[in-house]
Design an enzyme around this catalytic site. Structure first.
Site, PDB file in Angstrom:
ATOM      1  CD  GLU A 156       7.867  -1.359  12.417  1.00  0.00           C
ATOM      2  OE1 GLU A 156       7.367  -0.583  11.585  1.00  0.00           O
ATOM      3  OE2 GLU A 156       8.257  -2.505  12.141  1.00  0.00           O
ATOM      4  CD  GLU A 165       3.778  -1.803  13.581  1.00  0.00           C
ATOM      5  OE1 GLU A 165       2.611  -1.376  13.701  1.00  0.00           O
ATOM      6  OE2 GLU A 165       4.620  -1.742  14.488  1.00  0.00           O
ATOM      7  CB  CYS A 222      -2.779  -0.167   8.241  1.00  0.00           C
ATOM      8  SG  CYS A 222      -1.262   0.752   8.490  1.00  0.00           S
ATOM      9  N   GLY A 261       1.809  -6.047   7.203  1.00  0.00           N
ATOM     10  CA  GLY A 261       0.930  -6.691   6.228  1.00  0.00           C
ATOM     11  C   GLY A 261      -0.360  -7.122   6.881  1.00  0.00           C
ATOM     12  CB  THR A 266       0.464 -12.460   6.397  1.00  0.00           C
ATOM     13  OG1 THR A 266      -0.463 -12.458   5.320  1.00  0.00           O
ATOM     14  CG2 THR A 266       1.819 -12.904   5.890  1.00  0.00           C
ATOM     15  CG  ASN A 285      -0.327  -0.184   2.512  1.00  0.00           C
ATOM     16  OD1 ASN A 285       0.743  -0.779   2.618  1.00  0.00           O
ATOM     17  ND2 ASN A 285      -0.949   0.337   3.535  1.00  0.00           N
TER      18      ASN A 285
HETATM   19  O1  TXE Z   1      -1.003  -8.976   2.467  1.00  0.00           O
HETATM   20  P1  TXE Z   1       0.107  -9.974   2.946  1.00  0.00           P
HETATM   21  P2  TXE Z   1      -1.983  -9.103   1.214  1.00  0.00           P
HETATM   22  C1  TXE Z   1      -4.290  -6.229   4.783  1.00  0.00           C
HETATM   23  C2  TXE Z   1      -5.440  -5.803   3.901  1.00  0.00           C
HETATM   24  C3  TXE Z   1      -5.316  -6.700   2.739  1.00  0.00           C
HETATM   25  C4  TXE Z   1      -4.883  -7.972   3.414  1.00  0.00           C
HETATM   26  C5  TXE Z   1      -4.182  -8.948   2.543  1.00  0.00           C
HETATM   27  O2  TXE Z   1      -6.654  -6.047   4.565  1.00  0.00           O
HETATM   28  O3  TXE Z   1      -6.520  -6.860   2.050  1.00  0.00           O
HETATM   29  O4  TXE Z   1      -3.994  -7.544   4.416  1.00  0.00           O
HETATM   30  O5  TXE Z   1      -3.220  -8.299   1.751  1.00  0.00           O
HETATM   31  C6  TXE Z   1       4.420 -11.191   2.491  1.00  0.00           C
HETATM   32  N1  TXE Z   1       5.884 -15.480   4.863  1.00  0.00           N
HETATM   33  N2  TXE Z   1      -3.115  -5.404   4.612  1.00  0.00           N
HETATM   34  O6  TXE Z   1      -2.400 -10.520   0.984  1.00  0.00           O
HETATM   35  O7  TXE Z   1      -0.031 -11.294   2.274  1.00  0.00           O
HETATM   36  C7  TXE Z   1       3.936 -10.699   1.144  1.00  0.00           C
HETATM   37  O8  TXE Z   1       4.693 -11.244   0.103  1.00  0.00           O
HETATM   38  C8  TXE Z   1       6.517 -14.315   4.737  1.00  0.00           C
HETATM   39  C9  TXE Z   1      -2.861  -4.465   5.641  1.00  0.00           C
HETATM   40  O9  TXE Z   1      -1.364  -8.412   0.088  1.00  0.00           O
HETATM   41  O10 TXE Z   1       0.108  -9.920   4.421  1.00  0.00           O
HETATM   42  C10 TXE Z   1       4.110  -9.197   1.317  1.00  0.00           C
HETATM   43  O11 TXE Z   1       5.480  -8.840   1.125  1.00  0.00           O
HETATM   44  N3  TXE Z   1       5.992 -13.259   4.095  1.00  0.00           N
HETATM   45  C11 TXE Z   1      -1.486  -3.953   5.571  1.00  0.00           C
HETATM   46  C12 TXE Z   1       3.737  -8.997   2.789  1.00  0.00           C
HETATM   47  O12 TXE Z   1       3.859 -10.269   3.394  1.00  0.00           O
HETATM   48  C13 TXE Z   1       4.771 -13.394   3.565  1.00  0.00           C
HETATM   49  C14 TXE Z   1      -0.927  -3.687   4.247  1.00  0.00           C
HETATM   50  C15 TXE Z   1       2.311  -8.481   3.012  1.00  0.00           C
HETATM   51  O13 TXE Z   1       1.410  -9.305   2.320  1.00  0.00           O
HETATM   52  C16 TXE Z   1       4.052 -14.601   3.670  1.00  0.00           C
HETATM   53  C17 TXE Z   1      -1.254  -4.723   3.296  1.00  0.00           C
HETATM   54  C18 TXE Z   1       4.665 -15.680   4.354  1.00  0.00           C
HETATM   55  N4  TXE Z   1       4.085 -16.874   4.492  1.00  0.00           N
HETATM   56  C19 TXE Z   1      -2.333  -5.509   3.502  1.00  0.00           C
HETATM   57  N5  TXE Z   1       2.867 -14.439   3.042  1.00  0.00           N
HETATM   58  C20 TXE Z   1      -1.112  -2.902   6.574  1.00  0.00           C
HETATM   59  N6  TXE Z   1      -1.049  -3.267   7.855  1.00  0.00           N
HETATM   60  O14 TXE Z   1      -0.798  -1.782   6.230  1.00  0.00           O
HETATM   61  C21 TXE Z   1       2.840 -13.180   2.548  1.00  0.00           C
HETATM   62  N7  TXE Z   1       3.996 -12.548   2.854  1.00  0.00           N
END
Ligand code: TXE
Length: 481
Positions: free
Chosen positions: A461, A249, A283, A227, A231, A151
């Site tokens: 952080e 976070e 977020c 993320g 996850t 994002n």
């Molecule tokens: O996030 P992911 P996604 C929320 C938001 C969104 C949802 C899913 O609601 O719709 O999360 O988004 C890495 N081991 N936020 O699926 O998967 C991945 O490659 C290690 C809120 O895109 O959590 C990426 O680099 N790493 C949020 C990172 O995790 C892994 C911002 C985030 O992706 C992994 C984004 C694994 N097993 C989404 N699986 C915020 N807090 O700002 C994935 N990743």
């Protein structure tokens, strides 16, 4: 077609398996580059480079580390236009937003931690009457992992890397596979700034492959992750048996509490931003708006009228308020939430439809959407949508407002609009959130602790909190005669 290669030991290289992923331009839905689909072998190479660089980097003087990081900050600034264009194309966010927020903040992250490390101090405790002196050494951890989302791509990537390397660690970092471009461009900037090879290694690829290899690596002893909550839970489960340090976070479903005694115009302008900035994909967005009942009807009418005037269009157009959502699957997820809300009995007051932008018919555009709910426990009010969608609902009094605000499993941030100082104090203390903004939103001072409670994560952080995370405290006790 451009290939987004890994940056390992200061060199750009293709993944060992020679596998590639498509990278989409969200503004038109076209593939415009290929991303390294790295796996455990590339992570091992990155780890080995980081390990080799560690002894020297951890012993580099603070002055020297700081100088290199300041050069990185300056080079980001000098490349503002190029980086902002890359970010906007990769993510779909308006170009003006990337220029005003994302890229300047990436530069500030390096500048801030370049300076912060020169001011970071540890404690000493004299054991009076026992003839002993204790002091705390704050030592870097070694090789650490940084994993960031799509994002705010360069903004959040650098938010993790800068304190990690300032503290003397070396890094294996993975940006989101959805938005890898600016992290890729950062490699050149680090080389030009004179960052020694191996201090920062950038590996691209999916979460389940490259990301998983980072979190499973037995010798990567700390993980900083931003993320999704699911996850984050998976990372915590994987890392716990290896006793890694974790900073997570995660998501938010933040309340925006509007009392009738607020500064109305300021509240209205800011609420438009806190609802729809970056297409609602922050977020910290205030996705649940609760308004004191006496103000509710006026707010609803004015807010909906103002939202209708927001312009959705191609990210390069300076007049747009909202660009494209980040990806087709994400657009589909957001749309499915709007449909689900209607099935639950909520009312869409405005928005809810995909937008076709002339000349960019394949893009992932969606109207800013306001949904009126009657039950704050319904799914649209409980689950993170992460798009240009907010709910609105009235509350009766402070007690009711707090029950609604705190009635979710998330606890990242909250916004409060009131001119009553006593209420400000009472409500701020009672809100279950890591960050409370009063009469403002997303005003950030990088010295402050940043993070959430409940399912929004663990750890903080920002400022010295980040430097504490990226160091291990060691107590040294000296007995003297
Ligand atoms: O996030 P992911 P996604 C929320 C938001 C969104 C949802 C899913 O609601 O719709 O999360 O988004 C890495 N081991 N936020 O699926 O998967 C991945 O490659 C290690 C809120 O895109 O959590 C990426 O680099 N790493 C949020 C990172 O995790 C892994 C911002 C985030 O992706 C992994 C984004 C694994 N097993 C989404 N699986 C915020 N807090 O700002 C994935 N990743």
């Amino acid at each position: 077609m451009l290939q987004i290669t890994n940056y390992i030991n200061g060199i750009f290289e293709a993944p060992v398996n020679d596998q590639w992923l498509d990278n989409y331009d969200p503004s038109n839905g076209n593939v415009y580059s290929h991303i390294s689909n790295s796996d455990a072998k590339d992570i091992e190479n990155a780890y080995n480079a980081a390990k080799a660089a560690y002894p020297s980097w951890s012993q580099t003087t603070l002055d020297e580390r700081s100088k290199i990081m300041l050069r990185i900050a300056t080079l980001i600034e000098e490349n503002l236009d190029m980086l902002a264009e890359a970010e906007s194309k990769d993510n779909g966010k308006p170009l003006w937003l990337a220029k005003a927020v994302d890229i300047p903040r990436a530069s500030s992250n390096f500048r801030f931690f370049a300076n912060a490390i020169t001011q970071f101090a540890s404690e000493a405790h004299e054991s009076v009457g026992m003839g002993a002196m204790n002091f705390t050494l704050r030592q870097p951890i070694g090789v650490v992992g940084c994993i960031s989302p799509w994002n705010l791509p360069l903004y959040l990537f650098t938010w993790k890397i800068a304190p990690a390397i300032a503290a003397g660690n070396t890094v294996v970092a993975k940006p989101s596979e959805v938005t890898p471009m600016t992290a890729f461009l950062l490699g050149n900037i680090c080389t030009e700034a004179g960052l020694p090879k191996g201090v920062l290694n950038i590996v691209h690829g999916t979460g389940p492959s490259a990301g998983q290899a980072i979190i499973e690596h037995p010798d990567i002893k700390a993980i900083s992750f931003t993320g999704g909550t699911a996850t984050g839970a998976h990372i915590a489960r994987t890392a716990a048996p290896m006793f890694k340090k974790l900073s997570l976070e995660l998501g938010g479903k933040n309340p925006n509490l509007i009392f009738a005694d607020c500064d109305y115009e300021n509240m209205m302008t800011t609420t438009l931003r806190s609802s729809f900035a970056n297409q609602g994909q922050i977020c910290l967005c205030g996705s649940r708006i609760f308004v004191e009942r006496s103000l509710y009807d006026k707010f609803k009418e004015d807010f909906v009228a103002r939202v209708k005037k927001l312009v959705v269009g191609h990210p390069s157009d300076n007049n747009v308020n909202l660009g494209a959502l980040v990806s087709k699957p994400h657009l589909e997820k957001v749309v499915s939430y709007i449909e689900m809300a209607q099935e639950e009995g909520a009312t869409v007051l405005t928005g809810g439809n995909q937008v076709t932008v002339g000349g960019y018919e394949g893009g992932y555009y969606l109207e800013p959407t306001v949904i009126e709910v009657t039950d704050d426990k319904c799914r649209i009010n409980q689950e993170e949508v992460f798009g240009p969608v907010v709910t609105i609902m009235p509350f009766d009094d402070e007690v009711d407002a707090l029950a609604k605000a705190n009635g979710v499993r998330y606890g990242l941030s909250a916004t409060l609009w009131t001119s009553d100082l006593n209420r400000t104090m009472r409500v701020s203390k009672a809100l279950e959130a890591g960050i409370v903004w009063v009469n403002t939103w997303l005003m950030r001072d990088l010295r402050t602790p940043f993070g959430g409670v409940k399912n929004s994560g663990v750890g903080r952080e920002g400022g010295f909190e980040a430097l504490r995370f990226f160091t291990e405290p060691k107590n040294v006790c000296i007995k003297y005669e």
